[in-house]
Scaffold this motif. Structure first.
Motif, PDB file in Angstrom:
ATOM      1  N   ARG A 128       0.877  -1.184   0.000  1.00  0.00           N
ATOM      2  CA  ARG A 128       0.000   0.000   0.000  1.00  0.00           C
ATOM      3  C   ARG A 128       0.908   1.226   0.000  1.00  0.00           C
ATOM      4  O   ARG A 128       1.646   1.449   0.966  1.00  0.00           O
ATOM      5  CB  ARG A 128      -0.892  -0.029   1.235  1.00  0.00           C
ATOM      6  N   TRP A 130       1.356   4.999   0.384  1.00  0.00           N
ATOM      7  CA  TRP A 130       0.688   6.161   0.961  1.00  0.00           C
ATOM      8  C   TRP A 130       1.319   7.465   0.463  1.00  0.00           C
ATOM      9  O   TRP A 130       2.544   7.604   0.471  1.00  0.00           O
ATOM     10  CB  TRP A 130       0.807   6.137   2.488  1.00  0.00           C
ATOM     11  N   VAL A 131       0.482   8.411   0.109  1.00  0.00           N
ATOM     12  CA  VAL A 131       0.959   9.723  -0.332  1.00  0.00           C
ATOM     13  C   VAL A 131       1.344  10.558   0.892  1.00  0.00           C
ATOM     14  O   VAL A 131       0.529  10.747   1.794  1.00  0.00           O
ATOM     15  CB  VAL A 131      -0.137  10.457  -1.137  1.00  0.00           C
ATOM     16  N   VAL A 132       2.569  11.057   0.927  1.00  0.00           N
ATOM     17  CA  VAL A 132       2.980  11.927   2.033  1.00  0.00           C
ATOM     18  C   VAL A 132       3.220  13.369   1.576  1.00  0.00           C
ATOM     19  O   VAL A 132       3.402  14.258   2.413  1.00  0.00           O
ATOM     20  CB  VAL A 132       4.210  11.374   2.799  1.00  0.00           C
ATOM     21  N   PRO A 134       1.047  15.671  -0.480  1.00  0.00           N
ATOM     22  CA  PRO A 134      -0.238  15.686  -1.186  1.00  0.00           C
ATOM     23  C   PRO A 134      -0.367  16.752  -2.258  1.00  0.00           C
ATOM     24  O   PRO A 134      -1.275  16.672  -3.071  1.00  0.00           O
ATOM     25  CB  PRO A 134      -1.249  15.919  -0.061  1.00  0.00           C
ATOM     26  N   GLY A 135       0.547  17.718  -2.289  1.00  0.00           N
ATOM     27  CA  GLY A 135       0.439  18.755  -3.302  1.00  0.00           C
ATOM     28  C   GLY A 135       1.398  18.546  -4.469  1.00  0.00           C
ATOM     29  O   GLY A 135       1.466  19.383  -5.363  1.00  0.00           O
ATOM     30  N   HIS A 136       2.120  17.445  -4.486  1.00  0.00           N
ATOM     31  CA  HIS A 136       3.123  17.259  -5.546  1.00  0.00           C
ATOM     32  C   HIS A 136       2.447  16.863  -6.860  1.00  0.00           C
ATOM     33  O   HIS A 136       1.577  16.009  -6.875  1.00  0.00           O
ATOM     34  CB  HIS A 136       4.131  16.184  -5.127  1.00  0.00           C
ATOM     35  N   VAL A 139       1.503  13.207  -7.892  1.00  0.00           N
ATOM     36  CA  VAL A 139       0.333  12.467  -7.392  1.00  0.00           C
ATOM     37  C   VAL A 139      -0.988  13.103  -7.827  1.00  0.00           C
ATOM     38  O   VAL A 139      -2.048  12.807  -7.244  1.00  0.00           O
ATOM     39  CB  VAL A 139       0.374  12.268  -5.861  1.00  0.00           C
ATOM     40  N   ILE A 142      -4.348  11.028  -7.974  1.00  0.00           N
ATOM     41  CA  ILE A 142      -4.136   9.820  -7.165  1.00  0.00           C
ATOM     42  C   ILE A 142      -4.823   9.999  -5.808  1.00  0.00           C
ATOM     43  O   ILE A 142      -4.810  11.094  -5.253  1.00  0.00           O
ATOM     44  CB  ILE A 142      -2.618   9.577  -6.974  1.00  0.00           C
ATOM     45  N   GLY A 143      -5.403   8.923  -5.278  1.00  0.00           N
ATOM     46  CA  GLY A 143      -6.060   8.985  -3.974  1.00  0.00           C
ATOM     47  C   GLY A 143      -5.063   8.989  -2.829  1.00  0.00           C
ATOM     48  O   GLY A 143      -3.875   9.239  -3.024  1.00  0.00           O
ATOM     49  N   GLU A 144      -5.544   8.702  -1.636  1.00  0.00           N
ATOM     50  CA  GLU A 144      -4.655   8.749  -0.465  1.00  0.00           C
ATOM     51  C   GLU A 144      -3.595   7.654  -0.506  1.00  0.00           C
ATOM     52  O   GLU A 144      -2.525   7.792   0.084  1.00  0.00           O
ATOM     53  CB  GLU A 144      -5.469   8.620   0.811  1.00  0.00           C
ATOM     54  N   TYR A 145      -3.937   6.548  -1.152  1.00  0.00           N
ATOM     55  CA  TYR A 145      -2.933   5.482  -1.323  1.00  0.00           C
ATOM     56  C   TYR A 145      -3.266   4.670  -2.558  1.00  0.00           C
ATOM     57  O   TYR A 145      -4.379   4.741  -3.080  1.00  0.00           O
ATOM     58  CB  TYR A 145      -2.864   4.569  -0.085  1.00  0.00           C
ATOM     59  N   LEU A 166      10.087  13.587  -0.811  1.00  0.00           N
ATOM     60  CA  LEU A 166       9.583  12.227  -0.558  1.00  0.00           C
ATOM     61  C   LEU A 166       8.081  12.282  -0.794  1.00  0.00           C
ATOM     62  O   LEU A 166       7.369  13.038  -0.134  1.00  0.00           O
ATOM     63  CB  LEU A 166       9.892  11.812   0.881  1.00  0.00           C
ATOM     64  N   VAL A 169       5.247   6.594   0.608  1.00  0.00           N
ATOM     65  CA  VAL A 169       5.893   5.611   1.477  1.00  0.00           C
ATOM     66  C   VAL A 169       5.051   4.341   1.433  1.00  0.00           C
ATOM     67  O   VAL A 169       3.829   4.395   1.623  1.00  0.00           O
ATOM     68  CB  VAL A 169       5.983   6.131   2.926  1.00  0.00           C
TER      69      VAL A 169
ATOM     70  N   GLN D 188      -1.442  21.202   0.928  1.00  0.00           N
ATOM     71  CA  GLN D 188      -1.392  20.894  -0.509  1.00  0.00           C
ATOM     72  C   GLN D 188      -0.877  22.088  -1.311  1.00  0.00           C
ATOM     73  O   GLN D 188      -0.820  22.012  -2.545  1.00  0.00           O
ATOM     74  CB  GLN D 188      -2.768  20.478  -1.031  1.00  0.00           C
ATOM     75  N   ARG D 225      -6.396  16.988  -6.856  1.00  0.00           N
ATOM     76  CA  ARG D 225      -6.719  15.729  -6.171  1.00  0.00           C
ATOM     77  C   ARG D 225      -7.492  16.070  -4.913  1.00  0.00           C
ATOM     78  O   ARG D 225      -7.487  17.197  -4.446  1.00  0.00           O
ATOM     79  CB  ARG D 225      -5.479  14.894  -5.865  1.00  0.00           C
TER      80      ARG D 225
END
Lengths: 243, 243, 243, 243
Positions: A128, A130-132, A134-136, A139, A142-145, A166, A169, D188, D225
């Motif tokens: 799984r 996970w997006v760490v 969130p503004g990149h 992603v 893309i959802g939360e994971y 990063l 993860v 974000q 997103r």
């Protein structure tokens, strides 16, 4: 009208020829599956290890905005001269996306300056991501994971320099974590390492994985400006005479 | 009672033997001037290019907590095998302080993954190193800036990865700036690049420059813990059977 | 002989007075358990919410090198004036270690500039904190991971700025990951956020957790130098008259 | 066809009304000069301090992809409620470009968590902004440096957190340096601080300065997103019963 981004997908292309399971998943090679996932917005070319100069001639690289790299069992067969050529192009602005087992490629190790070693296990772990960050832009959409039902496990410590950013993860069912989506800058070039994609799983058909790679290609596009000048430099201001 | 930190100062030691001006400033070699500046808190050893194995035997490196590197005209004479040995020790935790023209050493380039190129000029520029990370231990006891009446100019773009920490930025009289004090991490090792120290100026006798190097040595000291394990890794949790 | 580092452990100290389970684990308060774990090398003082000025008088803060912060249910009761006082001290060099639910404290949010929000669950998850920065002094003496049999889960996205250094990442049994050990710099101050320590578990008696906090205290110690000057600044060089 | 990026340029708009020199340079206000520099690729709106809600109504912000901020003498007049509204929008993805004296605005300080203080001098210093991140999209089309014949000086230490990316460093004639182009991420949202633009100089008509701001707007565009979910979170995997 803006020119399309020119992407070259490089693949070792050995597993597909030797292993029935891999061939059944990627009948035209992993590179084709990756290339198809990039969509019509970009212009895609392919290159593989067993072509002359590994398909990475000077001309091919001059016509490449972003290079995607997948390799695994034959890193040592990639000639040092070609690695140097790719390295030089990255420093001069070509984007580079290194996928999965490419972590151990000569080019990635040369750019990182570390061993790039990690823990691994082929045991059908659930993964799984996970997006760490969130503004990149990598992603976008893309959802939360992202969940992958079965993948090879890669675990920390992953011996890379601290990434400039990063972005994801991974959680693995067997108890490990991994920094799975990382960006780096070297010279004028942008580098994106993205973990998933073991050859025995259909990961590169997953729509979310494809979206991340597609986003990565756009993020890694060259910035158009002259290469810096280096070496002896005349003063721009007067230097006072001193005794 | 805590053991003293063991520092090895490595110097190319060529300018001092060939150039009267340099010898007059550093009669015992730049390495001795650097070593004397470290004070009695640490245990200092020396190594130079023309010794067997450049003075960097396996045993010497095993007994080195922090290695200081000064080189300039003979980077190409440093054997690749020794570079690899130092590289390996850094990844396993040895601190490394790279001074001035060491930016172009094989070891620094291998650790950075970039060209490490820059602009330069020998014109007696005044240099002023401004602190931009005021809480970093490397600038303990240092004022807002260090002023050097005459130094070689190094100017941007300096082709290094973005430093993990940028600590000082230089202003040069002739109109340039430079990221002069930068830290990096590679594997378990800490790396500190510090710009000043051209061989024709008495920079390594400057008390503030000495203080920064001394602080850098303490900052770069190894963290005591086992080296990570890499490779195949058994699961720590049960992995569900999947079809 | 060097003066001992002066640490103040701040605790909300409410759960221990209202909840039998928490009191049975931390009969003298969480702060005492944390303070005892710091060992004899440092000088420890305590402060709690219900003391005048929350125990954080100007004098107390002037005599504090590193402040440790544990709060949970009463963040809103901490007076803005005291938050400002702590904030100011951090910018002037006092170290700050924020533990667990302190992620939502006024002081941490003010220093981060973000919501500091996260996912959470009280369900006896197993937690495994993996080291991703193996050379950082905060993990000296720590193995590849720390395993806690039961803890509250904190999951990504954790809304903080990208840490200056990411040191540990947690794996949780229920499927999440979390950036559990992160450092930041603000002004001259060093900040360490460390995740574990829900009040219903004996986490602060765990020897490895104590070691990390102890290491963190030493890492966060103030760097001794004058506070920068700000405001109007006379030129250091002559400015040419221009028309 | 892709929708145009919606940019709102916010200006305090006081100097232009009170000072003949400033009015002669920016007769329609600094905001208009900045907005004109953005070109036809984006949709530009304006907002100023003395409008109701400072022109930053909930609706205006909902229709803003990137907000540009110029303020100087009246930071304290910006209402806390509006600052909070902008802050919230940044965390949810709106880009923010803070120019010059906006370093001391309430919104920038709230996002940074530091004093944002610096040295300054109004003395017609020559400024030279050197590019230190040559591959960053914000410097697309820009040479090795931008030279401004006369500007206000801003000098280090600039009390901000270490930028996620440091893109340009200024050299000033009077002897100082400054981190002049810096990016940050909060929630974000993407934030770009860019130094030049004192009200008594025609800086926002300079084509290279305009290009940097235009590049910055595109870089800071929101990533599309969903906003992360926070708070109580059900397990995604089964948690073993433990005693």
């Amino acid at each position: 009208m803006a020119q399309k981004l020119r992407v070259t997908v490089w693949n070792e292309f050995r597993h597909e020829n030797k292993n029935d399971l891999v061939r059944s998943i990627y009948p035209n090679g992993i590179h084709q599956a990756i290339g198809e996932g990039l969509g019509a917005e970009v212009e895609v070319a392919y290159a593989t290890l067993d072509e002359p100069e590994h398909g990475l001639t000077e001309q091919r690289l001059q016509n490449t905005d972003v290079l995607i790299w997948w390799g695994h069992t034959a890193h040592h067969e990639v000639q040092d001269e070609i690695v140097k050529r790719v390295h030089n192009r990255v420093l001069r602005g070509m984007g580079l996306i290194v996928l999965h087992s490419g972590h151990f490629s000569k080019i990635f190790k040369a750019l990182m300056g570390t061993s790039c070693d990690l823990k691994w296990r082929e045991a059908d772990d659930k993964e799984r991501l996970w997006v760490v960050s969130p503004g990149h832009p990598i992603v976008e959409g893309i959802g939360e994971y992202i969940e992958l039902p079965k993948e090879e496990m890669y675990g920390e410590h992953f011996d890379i320099p601290q990434p400039d950013e990063l972005i994801m993860v991974s959680w693995f069912e067997g108890g490990e974590v991994f920094r799975s989506a990382c960006t780096f800058h070297r010279g004028q070039g942008k580098i994106f390492y993205f973990r998933p994609g073991h050859e025995t799983y259909p990961t590169y058909y997953n729509e979310q994985i494809r979206r991340v790679i597609r986003n990565g290609v756009h993020w890694a596009a060259p910035t158009i400006r002259d290469y810096p000048t280096y070496g002896n430099h005349k003063p721009l201001e007067q230097i006072s005479a001193k005794e």
